[in-house]
Design a protein around this motif. Sequence first.
Motif, PDB file in Angstrom:
ATOM      1  N   PRO A  89       0.815  -1.230   0.000  1.00 52.01           N
ATOM      2  CA  PRO A  89       0.000   0.000   0.000  1.00 52.01           C
ATOM      3  C   PRO A  89       0.839   1.266   0.000  1.00 52.01           C
ATOM      4  O   PRO A  89       0.330   2.335  -0.346  1.00 52.01           O
ATOM      5  CB  PRO A  89      -0.820  -0.128   1.290  1.00 52.01           C
ATOM      6  N   MET A  90       2.097   1.164   0.378  1.00 51.72           N
ATOM      7  CA  MET A  90       2.972   2.327   0.327  1.00 51.72           C
ATOM      8  C   MET A  90       3.210   2.775  -1.112  1.00 51.72           C
ATOM      9  O   MET A  90       3.422   3.963  -1.379  1.00 51.72           O
ATOM     10  CB  MET A  90       4.307   1.994   0.999  1.00 51.72           C
ATOM     11  N   ALA A  91       3.176   1.829  -2.059  1.00 54.58           N
ATOM     12  CA  ALA A  91       3.419   2.165  -3.454  1.00 54.58           C
ATOM     13  C   ALA A  91       2.228   2.873  -4.084  1.00 54.58           C
ATOM     14  O   ALA A  91       2.400   3.774  -4.909  1.00 54.58           O
ATOM     15  CB  ALA A  91       3.760   0.905  -4.246  1.00 54.58           C
ATOM     16  N   ASP A  92       1.020   2.463  -3.710  1.00 48.32           N
ATOM     17  CA  ASP A  92      -0.186   3.054  -4.278  1.00 48.32           C
ATOM     18  C   ASP A  92      -1.336   2.819  -3.302  1.00 48.32           C
ATOM     19  O   ASP A  92      -1.498   1.698  -2.812  1.00 48.32           O
ATOM     20  CB  ASP A  92      -0.501   2.424  -5.640  1.00 48.32           C
ATOM     21  N   PRO A  93      -2.122   3.832  -3.016  1.00 49.89           N
ATOM     22  CA  PRO A  93      -3.242   3.631  -2.082  1.00 49.89           C
ATOM     23  C   PRO A  93      -4.264   2.615  -2.570  1.00 49.89           C
ATOM     24  O   PRO A  93      -5.013   2.056  -1.755  1.00 49.89           O
ATOM     25  CB  PRO A  93      -3.859   5.029  -1.966  1.00 49.89           C
ATOM     26  N   SER A  94      -4.313   2.374  -3.876  1.00 48.41           N
ATOM     27  CA  SER A  94      -5.279   1.400  -4.389  1.00 48.41           C
ATOM     28  C   SER A  94      -4.854  -0.036  -4.114  1.00 48.41           C
ATOM     29  O   SER A  94      -5.669  -0.952  -4.242  1.00 48.41           O
ATOM     30  CB  SER A  94      -5.471   1.596  -5.895  1.00 48.41           C
ATOM     31  N   PHE A  95      -3.588  -0.260  -3.736  1.00 43.11           N
ATOM     32  CA  PHE A  95      -3.121  -1.605  -3.414  1.00 43.11           C
ATOM     33  C   PHE A  95      -3.540  -1.950  -1.986  1.00 43.11           C
ATOM     34  O   PHE A  95      -3.339  -1.162  -1.062  1.00 43.11           O
ATOM     35  CB  PHE A  95      -1.600  -1.710  -3.545  1.00 43.11           C
ATOM     36  N   GLU A  96      -4.082  -3.125  -1.817  1.00 38.54           N
ATOM     37  CA  GLU A  96      -4.536  -3.567  -0.508  1.00 38.54           C
ATOM     38  C   GLU A  96      -3.578  -4.612   0.048  1.00 38.54           C
ATOM     39  O   GLU A  96      -3.077  -5.465  -0.697  1.00 38.54           O
ATOM     40  CB  GLU A  96      -5.944  -4.161  -0.603  1.00 38.54           C
ATOM     41  N   PRO A  97      -3.314  -4.560   1.350  1.00 44.91           N
ATOM     42  CA  PRO A  97      -2.417  -5.567   1.940  1.00 44.91           C
ATOM     43  C   PRO A  97      -3.092  -6.932   2.008  1.00 44.91           C
ATOM     44  O   PRO A  97      -4.316  -7.055   1.910  1.00 44.91           O
ATOM     45  CB  PRO A  97      -2.143  -5.003   3.337  1.00 44.91           C
ATOM     46  N   GLY A  98      -2.263  -7.945   2.178  1.00 37.16           N
ATOM     47  CA  GLY A  98      -2.799  -9.301   2.267  1.00 37.16           C
ATOM     48  C   GLY A  98      -2.431 -10.121   1.049  1.00 37.16           C
ATOM     49  O   GLY A  98      -1.333  -9.995   0.491  1.00 37.16           O
ATOM     50  N   ARG A  99      -3.346 -10.950   0.629  1.00 35.21           N
ATOM     51  CA  ARG A  99      -3.098 -11.817  -0.520  1.00 35.21           C
ATOM     52  C   ARG A  99      -2.961 -10.990  -1.795  1.00 35.21           C
ATOM     53  O   ARG A  99      -3.612  -9.950  -1.957  1.00 35.21           O
ATOM     54  CB  ARG A  99      -4.242 -12.818  -0.674  1.00 35.21           C
ATOM     55  N   PRO A 100      -2.117 -11.442  -2.743  1.00 32.91           N
ATOM     56  CA  PRO A 100      -1.949 -10.675  -3.990  1.00 32.91           C
ATOM     57  C   PRO A 100      -3.236 -10.641  -4.796  1.00 32.91           C
ATOM     58  O   PRO A 100      -3.948 -11.646  -4.928  1.00 32.91           O
ATOM     59  CB  PRO A 100      -0.836 -11.436  -4.723  1.00 32.91           C
ATOM     60  N   GLY A 101      -3.513  -9.478  -5.353  1.00 33.05           N
ATOM     61  CA  GLY A 101      -4.708  -9.317  -6.156  1.00 33.05           C
ATOM     62  C   GLY A 101      -4.498  -9.729  -7.598  1.00 33.05           C
ATOM     63  O   GLY A 101      -3.480 -10.329  -7.972  1.00 33.05           O
ATOM     64  N   GLU A 102      -5.473  -9.382  -8.432  1.00 33.38           N
ATOM     65  CA  GLU A 102      -5.392  -9.757  -9.845  1.00 33.38           C
ATOM     66  C   GLU A 102      -4.230  -9.060 -10.541  1.00 33.38           C
ATOM     67  O   GLU A 102      -3.560  -9.654 -11.391  1.00 33.38           O
ATOM     68  CB  GLU A 102      -6.710  -9.412 -10.540  1.00 33.38           C
ATOM     69  N   ALA A 103      -3.986  -7.806 -10.189  1.00 36.83           N
ATOM     70  CA  ALA A 103      -2.886  -7.074 -10.831  1.00 36.83           C
ATOM     71  C   ALA A 103      -1.541  -7.702 -10.496  1.00 36.83           C
ATOM     72  O   ALA A 103      -0.661  -7.821 -11.364  1.00 36.83           O
ATOM     73  CB  ALA A 103      -2.919  -5.611 -10.396  1.00 36.83           C
ATOM     74  N   ALA A 104      -1.357  -8.123  -9.247  1.00 36.07           N
ATOM     75  CA  ALA A 104      -0.093  -8.741  -8.853  1.00 36.07           C
ATOM     76  C   ALA A 104       0.098 -10.089  -9.541  1.00 36.07           C
ATOM     77  O   ALA A 104       1.200 -10.417 -10.008  1.00 36.07           O
ATOM     78  CB  ALA A 104      -0.041  -8.903  -7.339  1.00 36.07           C
TER      79      ALA A 104
END
Length: 387
Positions: A89-104
Motif C-alpha cells: 500500500p505504500m506504493a499506491d493507495p489502491s493496493f490492498e495488503p494481504g493476498r496478492p490481487g489480480e494485478a499482482a
Amino acid sequence: MEPRLANTWRLTVNEKKFIETALQSDLRIDGRRPFDYRSLSIKFGREDGSAEVQLGQTHVMGFVTAQLVQPYKDRPNEGTLSIFTEFSPMADPSFEPGRPGEAAVELGRVIDRGLRESRAVDTESLCVLSGKLVWAVRVDLHILDNGGNLVDAANIAALAALMTFRRPECSLGGEDGQEVVVHPAEVREPLPLIVHHLPIAVTFAFFSNESSVVIDPTHYEEAVMGGRMTATLNANNDVCAIQKAGGEGVLQSVIMQCLRIAGQKAYDITTKIKNAVESYNTERASQKIKRHTIVSSHVSGVGVNVGKQSQYVDQKDVSDRSKLIPEKCVADQSMDLEGKTKLSEQGQTNRIEGDAKNFIGGPSSWYVSPFKICDLASDNLLLLISA
C-alpha cells in the motif's frame, strides 16, 4: 517526485478529456512524444542479485535467491525459476495488503512467461545431482512506487537482478560420490547464472481513438486508456511473448507497427542493462582486489617486523655468548692455575715488560678484550707445560 493522494487514480471528466485531446495532437502530459520512454535508472545493492529500477515515477526493487530442492519428476536435470510480486500500500493507495490481487498475479505471469517460455535462463546448468538436487531460483519483485507501466519496470528489475546473481559452487564427495558439498564464498568464487538473452517487455496503451497509441503509459494514462498490449522481445527482434489484456480491439497493422517499435526499444534497453551490469562487475572486481591487497600488505608488514625482531634477538644472543664464553674460559683456567701462581705471575710480568719495551706512544686504552684474556690464559698454560 510529486505526491499523489488516494483518489488521484480516479480522474475527473475534464482531466480525461484533456489527456485524450493532447494525445490526438501527439502530445503527452509529461512532455514526451507518443513513442518515447521515460528516464531509466538502474542501481545495484551491496549483495549480489539485488537491483533497483526507477522508470520515471515507477520504482521497483528485485532480489534473487536460490536454494537446493528436489527436481520435478518429468524434468530431473533442470532447475526451476519462479517469479513472485509484492504490492505494498505504500506504493499506491489502491493496493490492498494481504493476498496478492489480480494485478499482482497478472504482473508475475507476464514476466514469468517472457523469461521461462523463451528459455532465457539456462535451467540445465542449475542441476547439481540428476534426479536428486537442483537449484531453485526465486525472483522477488517489490513495488515501491506505482507511477505507471509496472510490467516494464519489474521486467527490467528481474533481468538486472538475475544478471548480477551468483550461486554457491557445489561439488560431489563422500564414499559413493553422491554427497553434495556447498562451498561458501570464502572458499570458492560463486558462479553466475547462464543467461542466453534478455527478453525485454514493452507495453503499449491504446485509447478510444484507434490512431492514439503510446508507449510506456504513466499512472494517469492508464486510467484513461481503453486497452493495453505487452510485447516481450530480445535485442535480435525475436518475439518471446505477447499479451493483449482485454479492452478495445486492435488492427493487425497496428500490432505489427508496435512490434517494430518494440524491437528498437528492446535493443536500447538491453544495451543499458548490459552497461550497468558491466560497470557493477568492474566495481565488484576492483573492491575485491583492494581487499586482497590490504590483507597481503598487513601480512607482509608483520613478516618484516618479525624478521627484524628475530634478527635483533640473534645478534643479542651472539653478543651475550661472546661475553659469557671468555668468562667461563678464564674461570676454568684460573682453577687449574691455583697451585702454580708464582710461575704464572712471573710469566705474566715478563710478557708485560716485553710489551712495555715495544710501546711507542699514543692514546691509552683501558679496554681489554675478553678474547685477549683467553689468549693470555692459553699462553700461561703453555708456559706451565714447558716448565
